[in-house]
Design a protein around this motif. Structure first.
Motif, PDB file in Angstrom:
ATOM      1  N   ALA A  24       0.831  -1.213   0.000  1.00 60.63           N
ATOM      2  CA  ALA A  24       0.000   0.000   0.000  1.00 60.63           C
ATOM      3  C   ALA A  24       0.858   1.253   0.000  1.00 60.63           C
ATOM      4  O   ALA A  24       0.546   2.228  -0.695  1.00 60.63           O
ATOM      5  N   ALA A  25       1.945   1.234   0.777  1.00 62.21           N
ATOM      6  CA  ALA A  25       2.820   2.411   0.857  1.00 62.21           C
ATOM      7  C   ALA A  25       3.469   2.688  -0.493  1.00 62.21           C
ATOM      8  O   ALA A  25       3.536   3.841  -0.936  1.00 62.21           O
ATOM      9  N   GLN A  26       3.949   1.641  -1.143  1.00 64.36           N
ATOM     10  CA  GLN A  26       4.597   1.851  -2.442  1.00 64.36           C
ATOM     11  C   GLN A  26       3.590   2.236  -3.521  1.00 64.36           C
ATOM     12  O   GLN A  26       3.910   2.977  -4.442  1.00 64.36           O
ATOM     13  N   LEU A  27       2.375   1.727  -3.382  1.00 61.25           N
ATOM     14  CA  LEU A  27       1.324   2.057  -4.345  1.00 61.25           C
ATOM     15  C   LEU A  27       0.706   3.418  -4.051  1.00 61.25           C
ATOM     16  O   LEU A  27       0.008   3.988  -4.887  1.00 61.25           O
ATOM     17  N   GLU A  28       0.962   3.917  -2.831  1.00 63.63           N
ATOM     18  CA  GLU A  28       0.440   5.212  -2.368  1.00 63.63           C
ATOM     19  C   GLU A  28      -1.081   5.212  -2.329  1.00 63.63           C
ATOM     20  O   GLU A  28      -1.741   6.140  -2.820  1.00 63.63           O
ATOM     21  N   VAL A  29      -1.640   4.125  -1.749  1.00 66.26           N
ATOM     22  CA  VAL A  29      -3.081   4.026  -1.560  1.00 66.26           C
ATOM     23  C   VAL A  29      -3.349   3.551  -0.133  1.00 66.26           C
ATOM     24  O   VAL A  29      -2.446   3.086   0.566  1.00 66.26           O
ATOM     25  N   HIS A  30      -4.612   3.655   0.299  1.00 67.42           N
ATOM     26  CA  HIS A  30      -4.986   3.155   1.619  1.00 67.42           C
ATOM     27  C   HIS A  30      -4.849   1.636   1.647  1.00 67.42           C
ATOM     28  O   HIS A  30      -5.006   0.948   0.633  1.00 67.42           O
ATOM     29  N   ARG A  31      -4.589   1.106   2.830  1.00 65.44           N
ATOM     30  CA  ARG A  31      -4.399  -0.332   2.993  1.00 65.44           C
ATOM     31  C   ARG A  31      -5.598  -1.129   2.482  1.00 65.44           C
ATOM     32  O   ARG A  31      -5.428  -2.203   1.895  1.00 65.44           O
ATOM     33  N   SER A  32      -6.811  -0.621   2.679  1.00 70.37           N
ATOM     34  CA  SER A  32      -8.008  -1.359   2.259  1.00 70.37           C
ATOM     35  C   SER A  32      -8.061  -1.505   0.737  1.00 70.37           C
ATOM     36  O   SER A  32      -8.512  -2.535   0.223  1.00 70.37           O
ATOM     37  N   ILE A  33      -7.593  -0.480   0.019  1.00 72.50           N
ATOM     38  CA  ILE A  33      -7.572  -0.555  -1.448  1.00 72.50           C
ATOM     39  C   ILE A  33      -6.549  -1.589  -1.893  1.00 72.50           C
ATOM     40  O   ILE A  33      -6.816  -2.429  -2.761  1.00 72.50           O
ATOM     41  N   ALA A  34      -5.365  -1.542  -1.285  1.00 74.24           N
ATOM     42  CA  ALA A  34      -4.331  -2.522  -1.628  1.00 74.24           C
ATOM     43  C   ALA A  34      -4.807  -3.937  -1.342  1.00 74.24           C
ATOM     44  O   ALA A  34      -4.559  -4.865  -2.120  1.00 74.24           O
ATOM     45  N   TYR A  35      -5.512  -4.097  -0.233  1.00 77.86           N
ATOM     46  CA  TYR A  35      -6.005  -5.424   0.145  1.00 77.86           C
ATOM     47  C   TYR A  35      -6.986  -5.962  -0.897  1.00 77.86           C
ATOM     48  O   TYR A  35      -6.898  -7.131  -1.301  1.00 77.86           O
ATOM     49  N   ARG A  36      -7.920  -5.125  -1.345  1.00 78.28           N
ATOM     50  CA  ARG A  36      -8.897  -5.577  -2.337  1.00 78.28           C
ATOM     51  C   ARG A  36      -8.207  -5.954  -3.652  1.00 78.28           C
ATOM     52  O   ARG A  36      -8.551  -6.962  -4.279  1.00 78.28           O
ATOM     53  N   LEU A  37      -7.230  -5.158  -4.057  1.00 71.16           N
ATOM     54  CA  LEU A  37      -6.502  -5.460  -5.289  1.00 71.16           C
ATOM     55  C   LEU A  37      -5.734  -6.779  -5.153  1.00 71.16           C
ATOM     56  O   LEU A  37      -5.738  -7.616  -6.066  1.00 71.16           O
ATOM     57  N   LEU A  38      -5.107  -6.963  -4.005  1.00 70.29           N
ATOM     58  CA  LEU A  38      -4.340  -8.182  -3.783  1.00 70.29           C
ATOM     59  C   LEU A  38      -5.245  -9.412  -3.744  1.00 70.29           C
ATOM     60  O   LEU A  38      -4.871 -10.485  -4.233  1.00 70.29           O
ATOM     61  N   ARG A  39      -6.428  -9.258  -3.149  1.00 74.73           N
ATOM     62  CA  ARG A  39      -7.366 -10.387  -3.119  1.00 74.73           C
ATOM     63  C   ARG A  39      -7.754 -10.814  -4.533  1.00 74.73           C
ATOM     64  O   ARG A  39      -7.853 -12.016  -4.829  1.00 74.73           O
ATOM     65  N   THR A  40      -7.984  -9.848  -5.415  1.00 78.51           N
ATOM     66  CA  THR A  40      -8.332 -10.170  -6.793  1.00 78.51           C
ATOM     67  C   THR A  40      -7.173 -10.878  -7.488  1.00 78.51           C
ATOM     68  O   THR A  40      -7.362 -11.898  -8.173  1.00 78.51           O
ATOM     69  N   LEU A  41      -5.952 -10.353  -7.308  1.00 79.96           N
ATOM     70  CA  LEU A  41      -4.780 -10.986  -7.910  1.00 79.96           C
ATOM     71  C   LEU A  41      -4.561 -12.383  -7.333  1.00 79.96           C
ATOM     72  O   LEU A  41      -4.159 -13.302  -8.048  1.00 79.96           O
TER      73      LEU A  41
END
Length: 231
Positions: free
Chosen positions: A33-50
């Motif tokens: 999330a930090a490297q993507l510069e987004v909130h943790r919840s957004i990173a989590y949803r993206l990672l779940r899809t991947l």
């Protein structure tokens, strides 16, 4: 197509794969999330899809790394070229005791498509598939630039133009401390019909072989690959 809006979600998902590929190992969701510069919840949803598509995987500690499906996808990129290059890369790596790899042009960058580390070397330089650097630096980049028409090459200073001209004259490129400190590289052009400009290269810290000897060995492998692919 040029006027169509880009998908931010897709772009972020691809960026996650790039972050994981470039990283030293598995990362936490917070680190992604930090490297993507987004909130943790957004990173989590993206990672779940991947993760659902097996493009990423999480270990017992919740750390995220590229998943096994990525290897299958990568193997399909320039499949014939990879298949013909791999035996030659293996032979060169073991004969010279150096990591040998195939680099290809990707936009204004040189990207490592496949690499082989020597079997019995005490120490070798890692060159991971997917590693990339500007095509204007490093031996593989110069070997690729030597295959491009002047109008197709990125802007270059006089020194780089002279180095590219030298590659065209002598058939190989060298670099020292350009991409990785203390690391040396030798590369030869690999021009094939119907594919992007490529280069065969080795990376090493020290060697009993001089640059011309290394280049001659790489040139033999390049010729074998060209013959196999009808190039």
């Amino acid at each position: 197509m040029a006027d169509a809006p880009a998908s931010q979600t897709l772009s972020r998902g691809i960026r996650i794969l790039e972050i994981l590929a470039d990283g030293p190992g598995a990362l936490s969701i917070d680190a992604v999330a930090a490297q993507l510069e987004v909130h943790r919840s957004i990173a989590y949803r993206l990672l779940r899809t991947l993760e659902d598509h097996r493009l990423v995987a999480r270990d017992a500690a919740g750390l995220v790394a590229l998943g096994p499906r990525m290897a299958a996808l990568a193997a399909g990129v320039a499949h014939d070229l990879q298949a013909e290059a791999l035996p030659e890369l293996t032979a060169v790596a073991n004969e010279l005791g150096m990591t040998c790899f195939l680099g290809v042009l990707d936009g204004d960058e040189c990207i490592t498509l496949v690499s082989v580390e020597p079997r019995h070397a005490v120490a070798s330089v890692a060159q991971r598939p997917g590693a990339r650097h500007p095509v204007t630096v490093g031996a593989p980049g110069k070997a690729i630039l030597a295959q491009l028409a002047d109008a197709d090459r990125p802007d270059a200073d006089a020194a780089l133009r002279a180095q590219v001209a030298d590659v065209r004259e002598h058939g190989y490129a060298t670099s020292h401390d350009e991409v990785i400190p203390t690391v040396q590289s030798v590369a030869v052009p690999l021009a094939l019909r119907g594919t992007r400009p490529a280069a065969l290269a080795v990376v090493h810290v020290a060697s009993r072989f001089d640059d011309a000897e290394i280049a001659a060995r790489l040139q033999r492998s390049a010729a074998t690959i060209r013959e196999a692919l009808g190039g």
